[in-house]
Structures are given as C-alpha cells and as structure tokens.
Design an enzyme around this catalytic site. Structure first.
Site, PDB file in Angstrom:
ATOM      1  CE1 TYR A 186      40.675  42.817  42.742  1.00 31.32           C
ATOM      2  CE2 TYR A 186      41.429  40.876  43.943  1.00 31.32           C
ATOM      3  CZ  TYR A 186      41.070  41.492  42.752  1.00 31.32           C
ATOM      4  OH  TYR A 186      41.097  40.795  41.574  1.00 31.32           O
ATOM      5  CD  GLU A 230      45.955  46.880  39.540  1.00 33.96           C
ATOM      6  OE1 GLU A 230      44.863  47.234  39.999  1.00 33.96           O
ATOM      7  OE2 GLU A 230      46.077  46.292  38.446  1.00 33.96           O
ATOM      8  CG  ASN A 274      35.945  38.149  36.891  1.00 36.39           C
ATOM      9  OD1 ASN A 274      36.910  37.759  37.551  1.00 36.39           O
ATOM     10  ND2 ASN A 274      35.614  39.431  36.799  1.00 36.39           N
ATOM     11  CE  LYS A 286      39.953  38.261  39.031  1.00 42.97           C
ATOM     12  NZ  LYS A 286      38.649  38.872  39.343  1.00 42.97           N
ATOM     13  CG  HIS A 341      42.712  42.286  38.240  1.00 39.44           C
ATOM     14  ND1 HIS A 341      41.772  43.217  38.610  1.00 39.44           N
ATOM     15  CD2 HIS A 341      43.908  42.958  38.192  1.00 39.44           C
ATOM     16  CE1 HIS A 341      42.372  44.389  38.802  1.00 39.44           C
ATOM     17  NE2 HIS A 341      43.670  44.252  38.552  1.00 39.44           N
TER      18      HIS A 341
END
Ligand code: CMP
Length: 140
Positions: free
Chosen positions: A51, A128, A114, A11, A117
């Site tokens: 998302y 995905e 964080n 990320k 993913h």
C-alpha cells in the site's frame, strides 16, 4: 476486450466471517475465473510495501494494521475486461455508497473493513500480481 488479469485480496474482515466462498461465487457467477489463490498472513513490511502509494494518506497506518490483523486470501482473477469487471463486482470503496448486489454492499463493514481489494488499472494489476505470485502459480 481481450482476456485480462487482475489482482484481488479478500481482506481480514471477510476471512474472519468465513466469506471466501461467497465472495468467490460472486466472481465466478459474473464471469471471472480464479486462476491463482493463496491464504496468508501479511507481514507488516509486506502490507506497508503493498500500500506504499497511500503512505501519505491519514489512514495509512490504520490500513496497514488492519491488513495484518488476520488472514487474507490473495488472488488472480481472469476474464474479459477483468480489471473493470472486478471493480463493478466489488462496488464503491465505501460500502455505504456501493450499489446493491456488490460485494462491498453485501459484506463490507466500513470504508476500511471493506472486504476486498481490487487493482484499479491493468498496469497496477501486473505490479500487484508480481508482488504475490510467480508465473508458475497462475494457471488459466
Ligand atoms: P483498497 O481497494 O484496498 O485500497 C486502499 C484502501 O484504503 C481502500 O481499499 C480502503 O479500504 C482503505 N481506505 C480508504 N479510505 C479510507 C479511510 N478514510 N479510512 C480507512 N481506510 C480507508
């Protein structure tokens, strides 16, 4: 368990701190192989669609804005039991609750930023992976 593939995103908080190599080292040291990878800027539309399962959560807009705030590295990881193994390597969603040695414990900033993913099931992994990669881009 047979060889399995999972989908991963490094990320914006991690790419901003030049952590792609250190995160990939965690995958490789623990038996996952990076079989496809590309660095990209997500469009707002792509982030919203990726998302979409979280569209009714209070953090959805914040999550989308964060994911378009900088480059990401999208990846396909391959190995035995790859979905579960990647979730172990990443650690809990909230870095404050993640186990020592996990990516989110070592590098995560907070529950939003964080660092990574990872798919939560083999079904979602397939969806995905297909969202970002064509078959010829994945080389096992
Ligand atoms: P990820 O595995 O990418 O899937 C959905 C993401 O939503 C999750 O990681 C978190 O980064 C993010 N998320 C979950 N809870 C919150 C929250 N309370 N505030 C902001 N982001 C969140």
């Amino acid at each position: 368990m047979a060889t399995q593939r999972t989908f991963s995103i490094i990320k914006p908080d991690a790419t901003a701190r030049n952590l792609t190599g250190k995160i990939n080292a965690k995958f490789e040291e623990q038996g996952l192989r990076v079989v496809a990878q590309k660095r990209m800027r997500l469009s707002r539309l792509q982030a919203r669609e990726f998302y979409i399962v979280h569209k009714d959560r209070p953090f959805y807009d914040e999550l989308v804005e964060y994911m378009v705030s900088g480059p990401v590295v999208v990846q396909v990881l391959e190995g035995d039991n790859a979905v579960l193994k990647n979730r172990e390597i990443m650690g809990a969603t909230d870095p404050a609750k993640a186990a020592p040695g996990t990516i989110r414990k070592e590098f995560g900033v907070d529950v939003g930023q964080n660092s990574v993913h990872g798919s939560d099931s083999s079904e979602n992994a397939a969806t995905e992976i297909a969202f970002f990669f064509s078959g010829i881009e994945i080389v096992g």
